[in-house]
Design a protein around this motif. Sequence first.
Motif, PDB file in Angstrom:
ATOM      1  N   LEU A 108       0.833  -1.199   0.000  1.00 28.78           N
ATOM      2  CA  LEU A 108       0.000   0.000   0.000  1.00 28.78           C
ATOM      3  C   LEU A 108       0.872   1.254   0.000  1.00 28.78           C
ATOM      4  CD1 LEU A 108      -2.806  -0.909   2.578  1.00 28.78           C
ATOM      5  CD2 LEU A 108      -3.121  -0.434   0.139  1.00 28.78           C
ATOM      6  N   ASN A 109       0.467   2.211  -0.811  1.00 27.34           N
ATOM      7  CA  ASN A 109       1.032   3.565  -0.816  1.00 27.34           C
ATOM      8  C   ASN A 109      -0.007   4.461  -0.147  1.00 27.34           C
ATOM      9  OD1 ASN A 109       1.816   6.185  -1.380  1.00 27.34           O
ATOM     10  ND2 ASN A 109       1.967   5.906  -3.599  1.00 27.34           N
ATOM     11  N   LEU A 110       0.313   4.998   1.027  1.00 27.51           N
ATOM     12  CA  LEU A 110      -0.635   5.795   1.794  1.00 27.51           C
ATOM     13  C   LEU A 110      -0.099   7.195   2.028  1.00 27.51           C
ATOM     14  CD1 LEU A 110      -1.721   3.167   4.491  1.00 27.51           C
ATOM     15  CD2 LEU A 110      -2.784   3.649   2.284  1.00 27.51           C
ATOM     16  N   GLY A 111      -1.015   8.118   2.300  1.00 26.44           N
ATOM     17  CA  GLY A 111      -0.628   9.501   2.578  1.00 26.44           C
ATOM     18  C   GLY A 111      -1.609  10.129   3.538  1.00 26.44           C
ATOM     19  N   GLY A 112      -2.038  11.357   3.222  1.00 28.49           N
ATOM     20  CA  GLY A 112      -2.963  12.068   4.085  1.00 28.49           C
ATOM     21  C   GLY A 112      -2.258  12.773   5.216  1.00 28.49           C
ATOM     22  N   SER A 113      -3.029  13.191   6.219  1.00 30.14           N
ATOM     23  CA  SER A 113      -2.463  13.889   7.366  1.00 30.14           C
ATOM     24  C   SER A 113      -1.690  12.910   8.240  1.00 30.14           C
ATOM     25  CB  SER A 113      -3.577  14.551   8.174  1.00 30.14           C
ATOM     26  OG  SER A 113      -4.310  13.569   8.891  1.00 30.14           O
ATOM     27  N   LEU A 114      -1.000  13.435   9.228  1.00 30.77           N
ATOM     28  CA  LEU A 114      -0.224  12.583  10.123  1.00 30.77           C
ATOM     29  C   LEU A 114      -1.105  11.523  10.788  1.00 30.77           C
ATOM     30  CD1 LEU A 114       1.840  15.508  11.584  1.00 30.77           C
ATOM     31  CD2 LEU A 114       2.905  13.462  10.634  1.00 30.77           C
ATOM     32  N   ASN A 115      -2.242  11.944  11.316  1.00 30.06           N
ATOM     33  CA  ASN A 115      -3.128  10.999  11.984  1.00 30.06           C
ATOM     34  C   ASN A 115      -3.750  10.018  11.010  1.00 30.06           C
ATOM     35  OD1 ASN A 115      -3.097  11.610  14.842  1.00 30.06           O
ATOM     36  ND2 ASN A 115      -3.958  13.589  14.298  1.00 30.06           N
TER      37      ASN A 115
ATOM     38  N   PRO B 161       3.021  -4.509   3.912  1.00 30.17           N
ATOM     39  CA  PRO B 161       3.978  -3.397   3.970  1.00 30.17           C
ATOM     40  C   PRO B 161       3.432  -2.131   3.316  1.00 30.17           C
ATOM     41  CG  PRO B 161       4.999  -5.392   3.100  1.00 30.17           C
ATOM     42  CD  PRO B 161       3.523  -5.625   3.097  1.00 30.17           C
ATOM     43  N   VAL B 162       3.935  -0.995   3.778  1.00 28.18           N
ATOM     44  CA  VAL B 162       3.460   0.329   3.353  1.00 28.18           C
ATOM     45  C   VAL B 162       4.644   1.193   2.966  1.00 28.18           C
ATOM     46  CG1 VAL B 162       2.369   2.464   4.242  1.00 28.18           C
ATOM     47  CG2 VAL B 162       1.384   0.229   4.803  1.00 28.18           C
ATOM     48  N   TRP B 163       4.402   2.137   2.027  1.00 26.31           N
ATOM     49  CA  TRP B 163       5.325   3.262   1.882  1.00 26.31           C
ATOM     50  C   TRP B 163       4.522   4.542   1.941  1.00 26.31           C
ATOM     51  CZ3 TRP B 163       4.407   0.769  -3.012  1.00 26.31           C
ATOM     52  CH2 TRP B 163       4.003   1.590  -4.059  1.00 26.31           C
ATOM     53  N   HIS B 164       5.194   5.635   2.315  1.00 27.87           N
ATOM     54  CA  HIS B 164       4.529   6.932   2.407  1.00 27.87           C
ATOM     55  C   HIS B 164       4.561   7.594   1.039  1.00 27.87           C
ATOM     56  CE1 HIS B 164       2.995  10.686   3.853  1.00 27.87           C
ATOM     57  NE2 HIS B 164       3.120  10.349   5.117  1.00 27.87           N
ATOM     58  N   GLY B 165       3.377   7.933   0.539  1.00 28.25           N
ATOM     59  CA  GLY B 165       3.280   8.625  -0.734  1.00 28.25           C
ATOM     60  C   GLY B 165       3.671  10.083  -0.613  1.00 28.25           C
ATOM     61  N   SER B 166       3.650  10.762  -1.741  1.00 33.52           N
ATOM     62  CA  SER B 166       4.106  12.151  -1.764  1.00 33.52           C
ATOM     63  C   SER B 166       3.433  12.905  -2.895  1.00 33.52           C
ATOM     64  CB  SER B 166       5.625  12.194  -1.965  1.00 33.52           C
ATOM     65  OG  SER B 166       6.069  13.494  -2.288  1.00 33.52           O
ATOM     66  N   GLY B 167       3.256  14.191  -2.676  1.00 30.15           N
ATOM     67  CA  GLY B 167       2.812  15.057  -3.748  1.00 30.15           C
ATOM     68  C   GLY B 167       3.965  15.844  -4.341  1.00 30.15           C
ATOM     69  N   ALA B 168       5.198  15.333  -4.151  1.00 29.31           N
ATOM     70  CA  ALA B 168       6.400  16.042  -4.619  1.00 29.31           C
ATOM     71  C   ALA B 168       6.402  17.457  -4.092  1.00 29.31           C
ATOM     72  CB  ALA B 168       6.496  16.010  -6.143  1.00 29.31           C
ATOM     73  N   GLY B 169       6.292  17.556  -2.765  1.00 35.16           N
ATOM     74  CA  GLY B 169       6.222  18.862  -2.117  1.00 35.16           C
ATOM     75  C   GLY B 169       7.578  19.378  -1.696  1.00 35.16           C
ATOM     76  N   LEU B 170       7.572  20.127  -0.593  1.00 32.64           N
ATOM     77  CA  LEU B 170       8.769  20.806  -0.110  1.00 32.64           C
ATOM     78  C   LEU B 170       9.202  20.222   1.234  1.00 32.64           C
ATOM     79  CD1 LEU B 170       7.579  24.380  -1.122  1.00 32.64           C
ATOM     80  CD2 LEU B 170       9.159  22.896  -2.381  1.00 32.64           C
TER      81      LEU B 170
END
Length: 360
Positions: free
Chosen positions: A259-266, A281-290
């Motif tokens: 799973l690729n997950l994101g959203g807020s910290l909570n 297993p999981v990885w943290h997704g991204s919006g290619a931010g800063l």
Amino acid sequence: MKITKIETFRVRVPLHPVSWHSADIDGLGGPWWDFPIVLLRMTTDSGLSGLGEAPKGLAEAAIRQYAPLFDGQNPFEMNWQNLPIGDHWSPESGAYQAYEMALYDLVGKALELPVYQLLGGAYRDRVRTSLCSGQMWPEDAAQRARQAVDLGLGVLKMKAKVGDPVVERIAAINQAVGTAVKVTIDPMQHLQHPIHVLELARGLEPYHDNIECLEDPVSRSNLDWYVLLREKLDLPLALHLGSLQDVVNAVKREACDYLNLGGSLNEFKQGTAIAEAAGMPVWHGSGAGLGISEASYLHASAATKATTLSSDIVGEFLRVDDLIVRPLEFEDGYVKVPQQPGLGVELDEEALERFGVRES
């Protein structure tokens, strides 16, 4: 301690040359790198400030409309899982992320604790990361893979659609770096039908050792297709999901391997807990931010047991600036989790002046 001031800053930070699509490819997703990003600074009567960052493309007005709801509030008396800004999954859900991020940063500084401690403590002090790119011709893909090796990164994520020379890209990468870099192929649901996925998989058979996984090959709305593909494919299958209900549905159907997950910290912590219970297993997704948002991803990834795959903490390798004073520390394919109080990053005022733009 009470919140006395909320500021927002709109910035636009360009990409490094040929870090996304090849120069002559008009690829998936449009020119997302031109979407502005809104940063948020929340200051209290004690002089402490917390930083937040909204996902790219969200209007500054969509962030600022909630500022009066926080004026005069004591962060220690707020329920951060239910901030007063409406439905988490409304069009302004990115505002929730920005305010929650700033609150965690602020309270961490007040307690002199890094954010991961506020999330329950760390399972790791560094997080695996990947290099990302869009759609590339094989020669550019090979060069991007060489760059990944030079940076010590073991995973390269690449976009794809029907008609792209995906097999040729992987062959070029194999020739350039062998299996030192594994590729996550992300069609962003654009392969249209399982038959196209199976055709691609047949072409990739000589290069299975080069593949990390296939992410979102077809529409995520059709889990039947994912169940079918998981039965047919010899490659790991990943889903990039947003809502907690989607995570529950995917886990119940055994529709993917990762799973690729994101959203807020909570939200990330809650979604990852579901995956952990399922042994996924999981990885943290991204919006290619800063740098501000990516620091928050590091804290969230450190505080969640199932986040063991290479996360998309990629802004440092895509954009010409991260808008923080001290860059995140990359070493041997990992990013070190900041140990300073709060998120552990500071806003770079000079870079803010350079890349700041007014909202039209």
